[in-house]
Design a protein around this motif. Structure first.
Motif, PDB file in Angstrom:
ATOM      1  N   TRP A   1      69.556  34.424  39.673  1.00  0.00           N
ATOM      2  CA  TRP A   1      69.688  35.443  38.625  1.00  0.00           C
ATOM      3  C   TRP A   1      69.990  36.806  39.239  1.00  0.00           C
ATOM      4  CZ3 TRP A   1      64.479  34.078  35.889  1.00  0.00           C
ATOM      5  CH2 TRP A   1      64.639  32.929  35.128  1.00  0.00           C
ATOM      6  N   LEU A   2      69.239  37.155  40.287  1.00  0.00           N
ATOM      7  CA  LEU A   2      69.401  38.470  40.904  1.00  0.00           C
ATOM      8  C   LEU A   2      70.716  38.606  41.666  1.00  0.00           C
ATOM      9  CD1 LEU A   2      65.749  39.105  42.148  1.00  0.00           C
ATOM     10  CD2 LEU A   2      66.853  39.996  40.087  1.00  0.00           C
ATOM     11  N   ALA A   3      71.367  37.492  41.985  1.00  0.00           N
ATOM     12  CA  ALA A   3      72.640  37.533  42.704  1.00  0.00           C
ATOM     13  C   ALA A   3      73.837  37.706  41.771  1.00  0.00           C
ATOM     14  CB  ALA A   3      72.819  36.261  43.528  1.00  0.00           C
TER      15      ALA A   3
ATOM     16  N   GLY B   1      63.483  34.651  32.483  1.00  0.00           N
ATOM     17  CA  GLY B   1      63.654  35.963  33.097  1.00  0.00           C
ATOM     18  C   GLY B   1      62.517  36.294  34.037  1.00  0.00           C
ATOM     19  N   ILE B   2      62.580  37.489  34.581  1.00  0.00           N
ATOM     20  CA  ILE B   2      61.558  37.941  35.533  1.00  0.00           C
ATOM     21  C   ILE B   2      61.319  39.430  35.318  1.00  0.00           C
ATOM     22  CG2 ILE B   2      63.246  38.381  37.357  1.00  0.00           C
ATOM     23  CD1 ILE B   2      61.045  37.497  39.353  1.00  0.00           C
ATOM     24  N   VAL B   3      60.080  39.839  35.561  1.00  0.00           N
ATOM     25  CA  VAL B   3      59.692  41.247  35.508  1.00  0.00           C
ATOM     26  C   VAL B   3      59.183  41.619  36.887  1.00  0.00           C
ATOM     27  CG1 VAL B   3      58.095  42.917  34.497  1.00  0.00           C
ATOM     28  CG2 VAL B   3      59.081  41.134  33.073  1.00  0.00           C
ATOM     29  N   GLY B   4      59.555  42.795  37.375  1.00  0.00           N
ATOM     30  CA  GLY B   4      59.123  43.224  38.699  1.00  0.00           C
ATOM     31  C   GLY B   4      58.676  44.666  38.715  1.00  0.00           C
TER      32      GLY B   4
ATOM     33  N   VAL C   1      64.777  41.361  34.388  1.00  0.00           N
ATOM     34  CA  VAL C   1      66.081  40.705  34.348  1.00  0.00           C
ATOM     35  C   VAL C   1      65.969  39.507  33.414  1.00  0.00           C
ATOM     36  CG1 VAL C   1      67.756  39.343  35.668  1.00  0.00           C
ATOM     37  CG2 VAL C   1      66.809  41.426  36.649  1.00  0.00           C
ATOM     38  N   ALA C   2      66.859  39.453  32.436  1.00  0.00           N
ATOM     39  CA  ALA C   2      66.969  38.270  31.571  1.00  0.00           C
ATOM     40  C   ALA C   2      67.910  37.303  32.279  1.00  0.00           C
ATOM     41  CB  ALA C   2      67.506  38.648  30.198  1.00  0.00           C
ATOM     42  N   GLY C   3      67.352  36.314  32.939  1.00  0.00           N
ATOM     43  CA  GLY C   3      68.175  35.364  33.672  1.00  0.00           C
ATOM     44  C   GLY C   3      68.923  34.420  32.756  1.00  0.00           C
ATOM     45  N   GLU C   4      68.272  34.003  31.711  1.00  0.00           N
ATOM     46  CA  GLU C   4      68.888  33.137  30.707  1.00  0.00           C
ATOM     47  C   GLU C   4      69.441  34.037  29.617  1.00  0.00           C
ATOM     48  OE1 GLU C   4      70.462  30.137  28.979  1.00  0.00           O
ATOM     49  OE2 GLU C   4      69.287  29.727  30.784  1.00  0.00           O
TER      50      GLU C   4
ATOM     51  N   PHE D   1      68.764  34.498  25.709  1.00  0.00           N
ATOM     52  CA  PHE D   1      67.530  35.093  25.198  1.00  0.00           C
ATOM     53  C   PHE D   1      67.538  36.623  25.234  1.00  0.00           C
ATOM     54  CE2 PHE D   1      66.225  30.823  26.133  1.00  0.00           C
ATOM     55  CZ  PHE D   1      65.423  30.520  25.062  1.00  0.00           C
ATOM     56  N   SER D   2      68.602  37.235  25.748  1.00  0.00           N
ATOM     57  CA  SER D   2      68.634  38.688  25.791  1.00  0.00           C
ATOM     58  C   SER D   2      68.827  39.243  24.378  1.00  0.00           C
ATOM     59  CB  SER D   2      69.746  39.182  26.723  1.00  0.00           C
ATOM     60  OG  SER D   2      70.998  38.738  26.283  1.00  0.00           O
ATOM     61  N   ASN D   3      68.361  40.467  24.180  1.00  0.00           N
ATOM     62  CA  ASN D   3      68.441  41.156  22.884  1.00  0.00           C
ATOM     63  C   ASN D   3      67.661  40.456  21.771  1.00  0.00           C
ATOM     64  OD1 ASN D   3      70.108  43.203  23.912  1.00  0.00           O
ATOM     65  ND2 ASN D   3      71.912  41.931  23.620  1.00  0.00           N
ATOM     66  N   ARG D   4      66.605  39.766  22.129  1.00  0.00           N
ATOM     67  CA  ARG D   4      65.765  39.142  21.108  1.00  0.00           C
ATOM     68  C   ARG D   4      64.424  39.851  20.960  1.00  0.00           C
ATOM     69  NH1 ARG D   4      66.217  32.618  21.287  1.00  0.00           N
ATOM     70  NH2 ARG D   4      68.466  32.487  21.301  1.00  0.00           N
TER      71      ARG D   4
END
Length: 94
Positions: free
Chosen positions: A18-20, A65-68, A84-87, A90-93
């Motif tokens: 995801w981060l890449a 996703g992940i929170v840091g 970061v919303a990796g999937e 699911f963003s903007n929900r």
């Protein structure tokens, strides 16, 4: 049978994937302009000034996703929160 170590390695690979992605890392700065991270670097950071929660489970317990928190200063009690919303489905929900 899955072992905890293989599950942990799989999650690290997922998160670094995801981060890449340019759509994610272009907004992040992990110090000295570093944007791309590796699974080994994530493991090292977890014990230092970076704190990661996650991955965040979605429906069916699938990571989405992940929170840091990085640049943690324990004296001044400050840090930089990011997510970061990796999937992307699911963003903007909210």
């Amino acid at each position: 049978m899955k072992t905890a170590a293989s599950s942990h390695a799989r999650i690290l690979d997922l998160v670094t994937g995801w981060l890449a992605q340019k759509e994610n890392y272009q907004w992040l700065d992990f110090g000295n302009g570093r944007q791309i991270v590796t699974p080994a670097l994530l493991k090292i950071w977890r014990s230092g000034i970076h704190i990661f929660s996650g991955p965040i489970p979605g429906p069916g317990r699938r990571p989405i996703g992940i929170v840091g928190l990085n640049s943690v200063d324990r004296v001044f009690k400050t840090g930089t929160l990011w997510a970061v919303a990796g999937e992307k489905s699911f963003s903007n929900r909210g």
